[in-house]
Design a protein around this motif. Structure first.
Motif, PDB file in Angstrom:
ATOM      1  N   ARG A 110       0.861  -1.197   0.000  1.00 32.42           N
ATOM      2  CA  ARG A 110       0.000   0.000   0.000  1.00 32.42           C
ATOM      3  C   ARG A 110       0.888   1.234   0.000  1.00 32.42           C
ATOM      4  O   ARG A 110       1.777   1.344   0.842  1.00 32.42           O
ATOM      5  CB  ARG A 110      -0.904   0.025   1.241  1.00 32.42           C
ATOM      6  N   PHE A 119       3.760   0.415   7.020  1.00 34.58           N
ATOM      7  CA  PHE A 119       4.751   0.173   5.987  1.00 34.58           C
ATOM      8  C   PHE A 119       4.103   0.202   4.606  1.00 34.58           C
ATOM      9  O   PHE A 119       2.877   0.192   4.493  1.00 34.58           O
ATOM     10  CB  PHE A 119       5.404  -1.197   6.216  1.00 34.58           C
ATOM     11  N   GLN A 124       0.702 -10.094   5.664  1.00 31.23           N
ATOM     12  CA  GLN A 124      -0.556 -10.367   6.348  1.00 31.23           C
ATOM     13  C   GLN A 124      -0.761 -11.870   6.487  1.00 31.23           C
ATOM     14  O   GLN A 124      -0.520 -12.628   5.550  1.00 31.23           O
ATOM     15  CB  GLN A 124      -1.739  -9.789   5.567  1.00 31.23           C
ATOM     16  N   ARG A 269     -14.063   0.153   9.881  1.00 32.04           N
ATOM     17  CA  ARG A 269     -13.218  -0.486   8.869  1.00 32.04           C
ATOM     18  C   ARG A 269     -13.134   0.369   7.612  1.00 32.04           C
ATOM     19  O   ARG A 269     -14.137   0.764   7.040  1.00 32.04           O
ATOM     20  CB  ARG A 269     -13.677  -1.898   8.497  1.00 32.04           C
ATOM     21  N   VAL A 290      -3.773  -4.588  15.370  1.00 36.04           N
ATOM     22  CA  VAL A 290      -2.900  -5.634  14.831  1.00 36.04           C
ATOM     23  C   VAL A 290      -3.648  -6.493  13.818  1.00 36.04           C
ATOM     24  O   VAL A 290      -3.032  -7.237  13.052  1.00 36.04           O
ATOM     25  CB  VAL A 290      -2.268  -6.554  15.914  1.00 36.04           C
ATOM     26  N   GLY A 291      -4.966  -6.389  13.810  1.00 35.11           N
ATOM     27  CA  GLY A 291      -5.713  -7.178  12.829  1.00 35.11           C
ATOM     28  C   GLY A 291      -7.134  -6.655  12.698  1.00 35.11           C
ATOM     29  O   GLY A 291      -7.591  -5.857  13.519  1.00 35.11           O
TER      30      GLY A 291
HETATM   31  P1  AMP Z   1      -6.879  -3.738   7.061  1.00 38.04           P
HETATM   32  O1  AMP Z   1      -7.733  -4.752   6.413  1.00 38.04           O
HETATM   33  O2  AMP Z   1      -6.518  -2.582   6.233  1.00 38.04           O
HETATM   34  O3  AMP Z   1      -7.423  -3.316   8.408  1.00 38.04           O
HETATM   35  O4  AMP Z   1      -5.514  -4.493   7.395  1.00 38.04           O
HETATM   36  C1  AMP Z   1      -5.483  -5.595   8.254  1.00 38.04           C
HETATM   37  C2  AMP Z   1      -4.270  -5.515   9.139  1.00 38.04           C
HETATM   38  O5  AMP Z   1      -3.104  -5.377   8.331  1.00 38.04           O
HETATM   39  C3  AMP Z   1      -4.238  -4.313  10.052  1.00 38.04           C
HETATM   40  O6  AMP Z   1      -4.942  -4.557  11.248  1.00 38.04           O
HETATM   41  C4  AMP Z   1      -2.761  -4.163  10.305  1.00 38.04           C
HETATM   42  O7  AMP Z   1      -2.322  -5.062  11.297  1.00 38.04           O
HETATM   43  C5  AMP Z   1      -2.157  -4.578   8.987  1.00 38.04           C
HETATM   44  N1  AMP Z   1      -1.842  -3.368   8.195  1.00 38.04           N
HETATM   45  C6  AMP Z   1      -2.671  -2.613   7.454  1.00 38.04           C
HETATM   46  N2  AMP Z   1      -2.009  -1.605   6.842  1.00 38.04           N
HETATM   47  C7  AMP Z   1      -0.720  -1.729   7.222  1.00 38.04           C
HETATM   48  C8  AMP Z   1       0.473  -1.010   6.941  1.00 38.04           C
HETATM   49  N3  AMP Z   1       0.489   0.045   6.109  1.00 38.04           N
HETATM   50  N4  AMP Z   1       1.630  -1.436   7.511  1.00 38.04           N
HETATM   51  C9  AMP Z   1       1.659  -2.506   8.321  1.00 38.04           C
HETATM   52  N5  AMP Z   1       0.567  -3.229   8.633  1.00 38.04           N
HETATM   53  C10 AMP Z   1      -0.610  -2.854   8.090  1.00 38.04           C
END
Ligand code: AMP
Length: 420
Positions: A110, A119, A124, A269, A290-291
């Motif tokens: 991303r 990052f 994941q 979300r 964290v998730g």
């Molecule tokens: P999301 O579906 O966007 O909530 O992403 C799921 C999980 O991925 C999040 O809860 C974070 O733990 C991790 N995550 C999302 N974006 C990032 C990022 N830019 N850098 C590191 N971990 C991320």
């Protein structure tokens, strides 16, 4: 070359062995938990057709897609999550018996603004449970996410649950219909952006000030999960939805994890594809989630034209590592370092190969340094036992073995070595 260019691209990490083994260790624990629930591993290309990614990214995420054209002019992008590629796969693999239980440990990208815990390239671990709309699936996925965090030793964490339909109900009551996705995205910024800034953003969108304040008050609401049905009933939320939350609380308590779950209406979300229950995992160690995951019953329709209910989550492995604290060096120890005196290289290689075949990690010295510097080198790289092959010993069928942990030394029968 300029120093800057020698660093990995912004927001990305070089996973050298001293760090990488911790990630691999976490990944294999997660895999074991997923498999204990009957999930199987899937992987897809890092690169997707841009159309596929764009279809369900949502406005914020589209802007974060690494986008490029290949040499034939095709529009491509790096996947920003695994839910979209998995949905694409299932759109043509309709032969998989449903429900399909899949898990993945994959890199995603991303183009976000890098900062602590954020990052541009990250890993994941996640699951997709596709083809069931049962509450049992929701509870199973929730429980799996909890067990995953427990298995890596995190104990202080909380699952914050909400449901997109509650927000829909409230937005409906407030007469907000056209720009719901934008409203949700603004509310998703709660905690990251001050409340009065959120109010300003909402009013700019055309939401009146009173409604904006009511919405912000609502997203700050949090309570034990078993108190949620009563609260939602009082709010006038549809009885069917109240019953759903009640049933979910019951199923979750069967897993013995009710004490970890809270209802938090602020969990919105960021991704657009969620349709029902949503959740995020928070530890006491870092502020960022964290998730997160939830139900996305309409995502698969975009790709397959068929209504296929689905639920899943993803945990960010780098964030888990941050929550675990100090990075631990988990590189495997080298069992044997074999140092042959001149002319005995053949014997060293034969011995090494037989030890390797018995499952040991073995290095044969290749540089012929002095014995002293070989010993120094071996203790620096984490060797357990240092074997010296000398002519006189070999004639007696023994080698000299120095234990680098205790510094004791003995002559050992070559045939007995594998049993040490
Ligand atoms: P999301 O579906 O966007 O909530 O992403 C799921 C999980 O991925 C999040 O809860 C974070 O733990 C991790 N995550 C999302 N974006 C990032 C990022 N830019 N850098 C590191 N971990 C991320």
């Amino acid at each position: 070359m300029e120093d800057q260019l020698l660093q990995p691209p912004r927001g990305m990490i070089d996973w050298t062995p001293d760090k990488y083994y911790m990630l691999l260790n976490i990944a294999s624990r997660f895999a074991r938990v997923a498999e204990s629930y009957g999930y199987r591993a899937i992987e897809t290309p890092a690169v997707e057709n841009f159309e596929v990614l764009k279809a369900k990214a949502g406005e914020d995420v589209v802007n974060e897609i690494y986008y490029f054209r290949d040499k034939a002019g095709r529009e491509l992008g790096l996947r920003f999550d695994m839910t979209v590629p998995v949905a694409r796969v299932l759109s043509y693999r309709r032969d998989f018996p449903r429900p399909v239980r899949l898990y993945y440990i994959s890199k995603v990208w991303r183009y976000d603004e890098p900062q602590f815990g954020r990052f541009r390239e990250f890993h994941q671990f996640g699951v997709e449970h596709v083809g069931s709309s049962s509450i049992m699936s929701d509870a199973e996925v929730l429980a799996l996410s909890v067990r995953a965090l427990e298995t890596v030793g995190l104990s202080e964490f909380e699952v914050k649950v909400s449901d997109r339909r509650i927000m829909d109900h409230v937005l409906g009551k407030l007469g907000i219909s056209s720009n719901r996705a934008q409203v949700l995205r603004i509310l998703d910024k709660r905690g990251k952006v001050p409340d009065d800034e959120l109010t300003r953003m909402l009013t700019e969108l055309g939401v009146d000030k009173k409604s904006a304040e009511l919405l912000i008050g609502m997203v700050n609401e949090s309570m034990p999960f078993d108190k949620a049905p009563g609260f939602l009933s009082e709010m006038g939320v549809d009885q069917g939805l109240v019953k759903y939350i009640e049933d979910l609380a019951n199923a979750v308590s069967q897993y013995g994890i009710l004490n970890r779950v809270v209802m938090d209406l602020g969990i919105v979300r960021g991704l657009d594809y969620y349709t029902g229950f949503v959740f995020e995992l928070y530890t006491s160690k870092i502020k960022l989630a964290v998730g997160g995951g939830g139900r996305y019953d309409e995502l698969l329709k975009i790709y397959s034209g068929e209504d296929i209910p689905a639920v899943g989550f993803a945990i960010g492995i780098e964030r888990v590592m941050l929550a675990m604290g100090e990075g631990q060096d988990m590189q495997p120890k080298i069992d044997y370092y074999i140092y042959p005196f001149s002319g005995l290289e053949g014997a060293a290689i034969r011995l090494a190969e037989s030890l390797r075949a018995s499952g040991f990690r073995v290095i044969v010295d290749v540089n012929k340094p002095s014995l002293r510097s070989a010993l120094e080198y071996a203790s620096k790289i984490g060797v357990r036992k240092f074997i010296i092959i000398g002519k006189r010993e070999l004639e007696k069928g023994v080698v000299r073995v120095r234990d680098l942990e205790t510094w004791s030394e003995e002559d050992v029968d070559v045939n007995r070595l594998a049993k040490l």
